[in-house]
Motif scaffolding. Sequence first.
Motif, mmCIF file in Angstrom:
data_model
loop_
_atom_site.group_PDB
_atom_site.id
_atom_site.type_symbol
_atom_site.label_atom_id
_atom_site.label_comp_id
_atom_site.label_asym_id
_atom_site.label_seq_id
_atom_site.Cartn_x
_atom_site.Cartn_y
_atom_site.Cartn_z
ATOM 1 N N GLN A 1 -8.416 -4.993 9.341
ATOM 2 C CA GLN A 1 -8.787 -6.118 8.487
ATOM 3 C C GLN A 1 -10.069 -6.760 9.021
ATOM 4 O OE1 GLN A 1 -8.074 -7.388 5.718
ATOM 5 N NE2 GLN A 1 -8.251 -9.609 5.740
ATOM 6 N N GLU B 1 -7.878 -6.704 0.942
ATOM 7 C CA GLU B 1 -8.223 -5.641 0.001
ATOM 8 C C GLU B 1 -8.484 -6.180 -1.400
ATOM 9 O OE1 GLU B 1 -5.454 -2.367 0.502
ATOM 10 O OE2 GLU B 1 -6.434 -1.848 2.402
ATOM 11 N N ARG C 1 0.819 -1.208 0.000
ATOM 12 C CA ARG C 1 0.000 0.000 0.000
ATOM 13 C C ARG C 1 0.854 1.259 0.000
ATOM 14 N NH1 ARG C 1 -4.766 -0.953 4.330
ATOM 15 N NH2 ARG C 1 -3.439 0.466 5.512
#
Length: 287
Positions: free
Chosen positions: A190, A162, A148
């Motif tokens: 998460q 994701e 990320r």
Amino acid sequence: MAVRSVIDVIEPIYVMEGAGVLLRRSIATRTLDYLDPFLLFDHFGSGNPEDYLAGFPMHPHRGIETVTYMLDGRVDHKDSMGNSGSIKKGDIQWMTAGSGILHEEMPKEPEEGIMEGFQLWVNLPANLKMTEPRYRGLKSSQIPEVKRDDGITVKVIAGEFEGVKGAVKEIFADPEYLDVSIPAGGLFEQPVKKGNTTFAYVFEGEGIFGDLNLNSLNNGKSVSATRFLIFDDGDLVRVYARDHVRFILVSGKPLNEPIARYGPFVMNTSEEIEQALKDLRDGTFVK
Ligand code: FE2
């Protein structure tokens, strides 16, 4: 969303396994016998080859699945199904012992770095204890990695992060298994299925886990390497790193079945354990 809080932090204990391998164990100990559906969690690894070169010579398994994840170094293996090869840095091996396999797992001295990794045992439900054995290996390059913009890196071994699906898809308990690195100041969240057993194993740095207030960081539990932590129920895991933290995050659906275990055999009844031992004596263990 209900953020999962930390209900227990466990210091792994050193045990000798196989022919003399020193490892750190967090599940399958007096403190934590079973964390349904997870039967065992070992962290092996050492800079001293004497701690592991004796390895795990030929031994049986029945009624479980094993997942081996190498952080560094190399383990050579072969089994009664005719598979053989090396599990190397970043590779995954997962094996459904089912009705029975015999295999050996021999850590080797790496050319550089140290020998280090994890082995997780996942229980099989009663109706699959005697399923046909399967073996699968995945190279590091086949494991999806999400990087990320905020610096958080997640290797998706099983489950999903994701929208990226994990490399391992056929473990019967449908577990999630992520290798998460959070840089200083990073916040990781998460979703985890409600009702699933969830644990983390911190092996680098320190993180604040749990239902922490994002402004004050209150209510979180600060956990540093090397520790095993268990989450309460809920539907979201939250971790903040003041400095840097790396951990694996594992969750899976509990089976809620009786277990009878004897070393590498995990069944539902003691009669089934007796049968496994008899099969081994009679030479009929591998179906
Ligand atoms: Fe084994």
